[in-house]
Design an enzyme around this catalytic site. Structure first.
Site, mmCIF file in Angstrom:
data_model
loop_
_atom_site.group_PDB
_atom_site.id
_atom_site.type_symbol
_atom_site.label_atom_id
_atom_site.label_comp_id
_atom_site.label_asym_id
_atom_site.label_seq_id
_atom_site.Cartn_x
_atom_site.Cartn_y
_atom_site.Cartn_z
ATOM 1 C CB CYS A 48 -0.916 -0.015 1.222
ATOM 2 S SG CYS A 48 -2.127 1.331 1.251
ATOM 3 C CB CYS A 49 3.809 2.281 2.022
ATOM 4 S SG CYS A 49 3.151 2.601 3.675
ATOM 5 C CB CYS A 72 -2.251 6.556 6.276
ATOM 6 S SG CYS A 72 -1.439 6.984 4.715
ATOM 7 C CB CYS A 109 -1.154 3.021 9.070
ATOM 8 S SG CYS A 109 -1.827 2.106 7.671
ATOM 9 C CB CYS A 133 6.308 4.153 4.547
ATOM 10 S SG CYS A 133 7.222 5.693 4.328
#
Length: 240
Positions: free
Chosen positions: A114-115, A203, A206, A231
């Site tokens: 995702c990162c 985020c 997270c 990340c």
């Protein structure tokens, strides 16, 4: 741009204070930008504007930030009367990822994928246009992954063939307490989430507040092993 002597700069800047490192960075490169996301980065913006008015600043909008963070970005823009280049993920990559894995896959298989889409790809796109960049990372944020980085370095992750990218870390040797002393002394804007127990802010899904005496990175990706709390923006940058 004249040829930049990295070895000499590393020797000259080792252990120097943030202003000296910033001054050297801004004097060495015209096409240089400050990466802005948190409290440390606004300290750098505040210092840099005392050295040079035409600084470039950019920020990553992952699409999953807290509402307070979006307001914070605009607060900084207005307070310093600067332009901030707000970068978004590639929408085709992001849409395909969310369609396949949903909005919370990182809880099951880790945050790296995702990162990579929401943060690393737009950052790489921006850094490809620069000769150097300035970050607010500090050693004490993560001794495992940031303990051995130098004040200035070749960015081995984001350099491209035939084009070296230089990375400056002016706040490297400062503690969190020194950052907040500066913020208080010079009335630097900061994210309202800091008032509610958030220290390291990423985020919304997270990030969570930390308890007193917990390390600041404890609130990031709390479901993962402590050694994985990067990340992808600053990994692979330890000084050999």
């Amino acid at each position: 741009m004249t040829t930049f002597d990295l070895d000499n700069a590393q020797t000259e800047l080792q252990g120097k204070n943030p202003r000296a490192i910033l001054k050297a960075a801004l004097a060495s490169f015209d096409n240089i930008a400050i990466s802005f996301s948190g409290a440390e980065d606004v300290v750098l913006i505040d210092m840099a504007l005392q050295i040079r008015q035409d600084i470039q600043v950019f920020s990553l909008d992952t699409g999953r930030l807290h509402p307070e963070t979006y307001r914070f970005i605009d607060q900084v823009r207005k307070h310093y009367q600067i332009d901030i280049d707000v970068l978004s993920p590639n929408h085709e990559q992001l849409e395909a990822f969310v369609k396949q894995k949903g909005l919370f896959s990182f809880y099951d298989d880790g945050h790296q994928e995702c990162c990579a889409i929401r943060k690393v790809e737009p950052l790489r796109r921006k850094l490809n246009t620069l000769d150097a960049w300035i970050t607010g990372q500090r050693k004490d944020q993560s001794l495992d992954t940031r303990g051995n980085i130098p004040e200035v370095q070749m960015d081995t992750v984001f350099s491209s063939p035939g084009k070296a990218l230089i990375k400056f870390n002016p706040l490297l040797n400062w503690s969190s307490a020194q950052v907040w002393d500066y913020i208080e002394a010079y009335q630097v804007p900061f994210n309202d989430l800091h008032k509610h127990g958030y220290i390291s802010i990423g985020c919304e899904p997270c990030t969570r507040p930390v308890l007193p005496n917990q390390h600041e990175r404890t609130g990031r990706w709390w479901w993962e092993d402590a050694a994985k709390k990067e990340c992808g923006l600053h990994v692979g940058h330890a000084k050999p």
